[in-house]
Design an enzyme around this catalytic site. Structure first.
Site, PDB file in Angstrom:
ATOM      1  CG  LEU A 194       4.211  21.983  49.211  1.00 57.57           C
ATOM      2  CD1 LEU A 194       3.196  21.616  48.135  1.00 57.57           C
ATOM      3  CD2 LEU A 194       4.165  23.472  49.498  1.00 57.57           C
ATOM      4  CG  ASP A 195       4.237  20.567  57.811  1.00 55.57           C
ATOM      5  OD1 ASP A 195       5.028  19.650  58.096  1.00 55.57           O
ATOM      6  OD2 ASP A 195       3.283  20.920  58.544  1.00 55.57           O
ATOM      7  CB  ALA A 196       1.102  17.944  57.287  1.00 58.11           C
ATOM      8  CB  VAL A 197       0.989  18.775  51.276  1.00 57.00           C
ATOM      9  CG1 VAL A 197       1.676  17.579  50.610  1.00 57.00           C
ATOM     10  CG2 VAL A 197       0.142  19.541  50.286  1.00 57.00           C
TER      11      VAL A 197
END
Length: 576
Positions: free
Chosen positions: A232-235
């Site tokens: 989960l990128d830059a969540v």
């Protein structure tokens, strides 16, 4: 009695969308994911990993061959060179994109034609556990959704977060120095869209449940294509509210719980990993109560380990390790010391002093590194990350500069990572000991490109076949160490770990297998001087037979001592 899936999901949705019919929304999400309202949950606290798990991080096109799609070339390299070394492959965003080397996605459901096809992705997923990015915080300003946002059409009309120049945005935490709000002309006139990272990466509006619905459908498609690990990128930035820092908000944590709940009910062996490049205490919150991330990126490890090796002092690394809580069963750390991004400095907040950070920055700049900045609440630009290839980051020391211990120091760093609690992840450029790519950084105009080079497959094969090449020496030794690690129950990601107190030049910790049938004392000389340690200081049990797994040396006299050369490591085990 177990709570039905629909009821549990509705309770989470009520926190995020209190003004909506959470039961109705839960039904829609379950249908989008192909789940029954009373679907059986996966086993509680299940470890979907063991000591044999090693992750490789790579771009789809890091390795290239003329007249061949890079995903085909990558698959061949993986099978030929790493089939017995890594168990999982994280292919960084392989979708059509407009900037940021893939992290400005134009279409979540397509494979970049220049990389290959979904069939190529599925073939890799057939041989390795496949990790893919869910670039969930933002989307390309050149995407169809954003074009529809401009035209006020569905899907997309209400998919992006808008704000006003008069909103209270002073507390918003920023990872960049670019403007937070950017003007966009729409059919309804000029609007200001929220851009955490860049003007081309427009933040999505999860206050609109249709956006959540879209991503659940996307996740299902990924699962059907063989993805079993979701990054989960830059969540941390997912939910925004003017007047708040707009990072780590309660709704963000609840949305992660929702996604995990749906993912693990669809595919019980799937793993959710959060990427939150923030101070250590904040990062740890993404475990939740073992109901958010299965794994979190261990962001404090890279800067602390590099600092340790270039100063020859492990005080801060040891203090940090003692403070780290053991991950509950069903959760673990993802350990890494290099990635496609730079070496984050925010994860050292509270761990290194400002003077120590600056000393590290100065050393990295002297080794050819660059520094990226972020804007603070009071408008100051502050160092955010160091952009440098890890092999060059370890080419010397703070006091002595570059020296002849670069390769040994580099191997030592990875030996530490391999032994720590958690799953080890190797950036492909670390396995290959790639150096700073100044030409690529100049060509793209982006500092991060210094560590995002590309290799021709023929060049890799030539270097790895040359026993005198540092690329070959590093690759061979790292593969050997990985092979040793994968056979040790005491290196299970959730095996017991205790920190040893061996002074400032020796960094040590003890691992014990979950069945308590193996102990390993991991001791690393993190200095450029010879170190001697009395075996009585590490309390080896006299009735056991001890052997260094790395060198094969047997330890018979427990009243004696061992001598470690600069940057040498030993893994003293009571079983081979």
């Amino acid at each position: 009695m177990k709570e039905p899936l629909k009821s549990k999901l509705a309770g989470m949705l009520e926190v995020v969308y209190p003004y909506l019919d959470s039961g109705f929304l839960a039904e829609k999400l379950l249908k989008a994911m192909g789940l029954a309202p009373n679907q059986e949950p996966p086993p509680a606290h299940q470890n979907n990993w063991d000591e044999s798990d090693i992750v490789l991080i790579t771009y789809a096109d890091t390795i290239r061959r003329a007249d061949e799609k890079p995903l085909v070339t990558l698959h061949e390299f993986l099978n030929d060179c790493l089939a017995d070394t890594v168990s999982a492959v994280h292919i960084l965003p392989f979708f059509p994109y407009s900037s940021d080397d893939g992290f400005s996605v134009m279409d979540y459901l397509a494979v970049n034609e220049s990389h290959g096809t979904w069939e190529d992705i599925e073939r890799i997923a057939g041989d390795f556990k496949l990790m893919a990015d869910l670039v969930i915080n933002h989307m390309s300003a050149r995407s169809r959704w954003f074009e529809n946002f401009r035209k006020r059409l569905d899907p997309g009309k209400d998919y992006f977060f808008e704000a006003s120049l008069t909103d209270d945005l002073g507390a918003v935490v920023r990872p960049r120095t670019s403007p937070l709000l950017n003007p966009v002309m729409t059919e309804d006139g000029e609007r200001y869209v929220w851009c955490t990272f860049s003007e081309d990466q427009v933040d999505l509006n999860f206050a609109n449940p249709d956006v959540l619905m879209e991503f659940v459908s996307i996740i299902r498609k990924y699962l059907e294509r063989g993805v079993v690990m979701f990054r989960l990128d830059a969540v941390a930035f997912l939910w925004k509210e003017p007047g708040t820092p707009s990072i780590h908000l309660q709704q963000t944590h609840e949305l992660i719980k929702i996604l995990r709940l749906l993912i693990e009910h669809h595919t019980p062996r799937a793993v959710v990993i959060t990427e939150t490049n923030v101070p250590n205490r904040e990062n740890l919150t993404y475990f939740g109560n073992a109901n958010e991330a299965h794994a979190i990126y261990n962001f404090s490890l890279p800067p602390l380990l590099i600092h340790t090796l270039v100063t020859g002092n492990c005080r801060h690394l040891k203090t940090w390790l003692m403070s780290m809580p053991p991950a509950q069963l069903g959760t673990t750390y993802l350990n890494f010391i290099a990635s496609h991004d730079g070496v984050g400095l925010r994860p050292t907040d509270g761990l290194l002093t400002e003077d120590e950070k600056q000393g590290l920055i100065n050393a990295m700049e002297s080794f050819g590194g660059k520094v990226s900045y972020r804007r603070t609440e009071d408008g100051r630009d502050q160092p955010y990350e160091i952009n440098i290839a890890l092999y060059d980051a370890l080419k010397g020391t703070v006091k002595g500069g570059a020296d002849h211990w670069q390769r040994q120091r580099f191997i030592c760093a990875h030996t530490v990572m391999l032994a720590l609690e958690g799953i080890p992840a190797f950036y492909i450029h670390s396995l290959l000991a790639t150096e700073n790519d100044y030409e690529r950084a100049e060509h793209t105009g982006r500092l991060r490109s210094i560590n995002r080079g590309q290799w021709k497959l023929e060049s890799i094969e030539s270097e790895l076949a040359n026993p005198l090449s540092h690329h070959s020496k590093v690759f061979t030794e790292l593969k050997r160490l990985i092979s040793i690690r994968r056979r040790q129950p005491a290196f299970h990601p959730n095996a017991t770990q205790f920190t040893l107190h061996l002074g400032l030049q020796l960094f040590g910790f003890w691992r014990q297998s979950m069945r308590r049938d193996q102990s390993i004392f991991c001791i690393h000389n993190i200095s450029d001087e010879v170190q001697k340690i009395a075996l009585s200081d590490i309390n080896l049990i006299g009735t056991d037979q001890w052997v260094d797994l790395i060198s094969g040396l047997r330890v018979d006299d427990l009243s004696g001592s061992i001598t470690l050369k600069p940057y040498q490591s030993v893994w003293l085990s009571n079983r081979e």
